[in-house]
Motif scaffolding. Structure first.
Motif, PDB file in Angstrom:
ATOM      1  N   SER A  40       0.622  -1.149  -0.031  1.00 31.45           N
ATOM      2  CA  SER A  40       0.073   0.024   0.142  1.00 31.45           C
ATOM      3  C   SER A  40       0.784   1.297  -0.150  1.00 31.45           C
ATOM      4  N   SER A  41       1.852   1.135   0.742  1.00 28.66           N
ATOM      5  CA  SER A  41       2.903   2.339   0.730  1.00 28.66           C
ATOM      6  C   SER A  41       3.289   2.503  -0.664  1.00 28.66           C
ATOM      7  N   VAL A  42       3.899   1.478  -1.093  1.00 25.99           N
ATOM      8  CA  VAL A  42       4.391   1.693  -2.590  1.00 25.99           C
ATOM      9  C   VAL A  42       3.350   2.265  -3.691  1.00 25.99           C
ATOM     10  N   ALA A  43       2.013   1.765  -3.531  1.00 21.87           N
ATOM     11  CA  ALA A  43       1.125   2.464  -4.205  1.00 21.87           C
ATOM     12  C   ALA A  43       0.616   3.785  -4.078  1.00 21.87           C
ATOM     13  N   PHE A  44       0.575   4.052  -2.656  1.00 22.29           N
ATOM     14  CA  PHE A  44       0.285   5.507  -2.423  1.00 22.29           C
ATOM     15  C   PHE A  44       1.197   6.511  -2.846  1.00 22.29           C
ATOM     16  N   ASP A  45       2.414   6.083  -2.644  1.00 22.17           N
ATOM     17  CA  ASP A  45       3.694   6.839  -3.039  1.00 22.17           C
ATOM     18  C   ASP A  45       3.627   7.333  -4.532  1.00 22.17           C
ATOM     19  N   ALA A  46       3.219   6.248  -5.323  1.00 20.62           N
ATOM     20  CA  ALA A  46       3.018   6.234  -6.789  1.00 20.62           C
ATOM     21  C   ALA A  46       2.112   7.093  -7.033  1.00 20.62           C
ATOM     22  N   ALA A  47       0.837   7.069  -6.458  1.00 23.95           N
ATOM     23  CA  ALA A  47      -0.197   7.923  -6.663  1.00 23.95           C
ATOM     24  C   ALA A  47      -0.073   9.375  -6.310  1.00 23.95           C
ATOM     25  N   ASP A  48       0.814   9.476  -5.225  1.00 18.24           N
ATOM     26  CA  ASP A  48       1.182  10.843  -4.937  1.00 18.24           C
ATOM     27  C   ASP A  48       1.954  11.537  -6.073  1.00 18.24           C
ATOM     28  N   LYS A  49       3.286  10.737  -6.426  1.00 10.83           N
ATOM     29  CA  LYS A  49       4.004  11.155  -7.598  1.00 10.83           C
ATOM     30  C   LYS A  49       3.352  11.378  -8.779  1.00 10.83           C
ATOM     31  N   SER A  50       2.590  10.788  -9.006  1.00 12.09           N
ATOM     32  CA  SER A  50       1.558  10.747 -10.265  1.00 12.09           C
ATOM     33  C   SER A  50       0.673  12.050 -10.378  1.00 12.09           C
TER      34      SER A  50
END
Length: 147
Positions: A40-50
């Motif tokens: 989830s941390s990986v996914a949320f980090d990617a969503a934030d950067k996107s």
């Protein structure tokens, strides 16, 4: 009158005959929860950067549109502004798409690392559990022989 059999006692006896190690279930749940937290941390980090990339792209486009739609003195200036906008937009699209690709590549690498680590942990736990089970089975098998 007929007496209803006590099913609770029967199930308790049956389950008592097959003891379970609840710590293994707790550990499996804990490990799964930890892995889900990391994914989830990986996914949320990617969503934030996107979201940051999308926001920057939108701001750049609006800035260019503002410059393009300003009043010009000569008709050729409108054509020039349109050409500059199209050129800058194409360049920005390439830059932002490359940024999205970098985010996707990082997500892929992080996910592979997490899954590899989880696989190693599962393998180690399975090996330990199998060894413990074999030892318990051997000890149990030797008990009747010694009586």
């Amino acid at each position: 009158m007929t007496k209803t059999p006590d099913m609770t006692a029967m199930f308790k006896d049956v389950l008592g005959a097959f003891p379970m190690d609840n710590s293994a279930m707790k550990d499996a749940f804990k490990n799964t929860a930890t892995l889900n937290e990391k994914l989830s941390s990986v996914a949320f980090d990617a969503a934030d950067k996107s979201a940051d990339i999308s926001s920057a792209w939108t701001k750049d486009t609006l800035t260019r549109l503002t410059a393009m739609t300003s009043a010009k003195n000569e008709p050729t200036d409108y054509a020039k502004a349109m050409t500059e906008f199209a050129s800058a937009s194409a360049e920005a699209a390439a830059e932002h798409m490359a940024a999205f690709a970098e985010v996707a590549k990082k997500v892929q690498m992080d996910t592979v690392e997490l899954m590899m680590a989880a696989g190693k942990e599962v393998k180690a736990e399975a090996t330990a559990t199998a060894a413990k089970t074999a030892e318990t089975a051997q000890t149990t098998a030797q008990k009747p022989a010694t009586k």
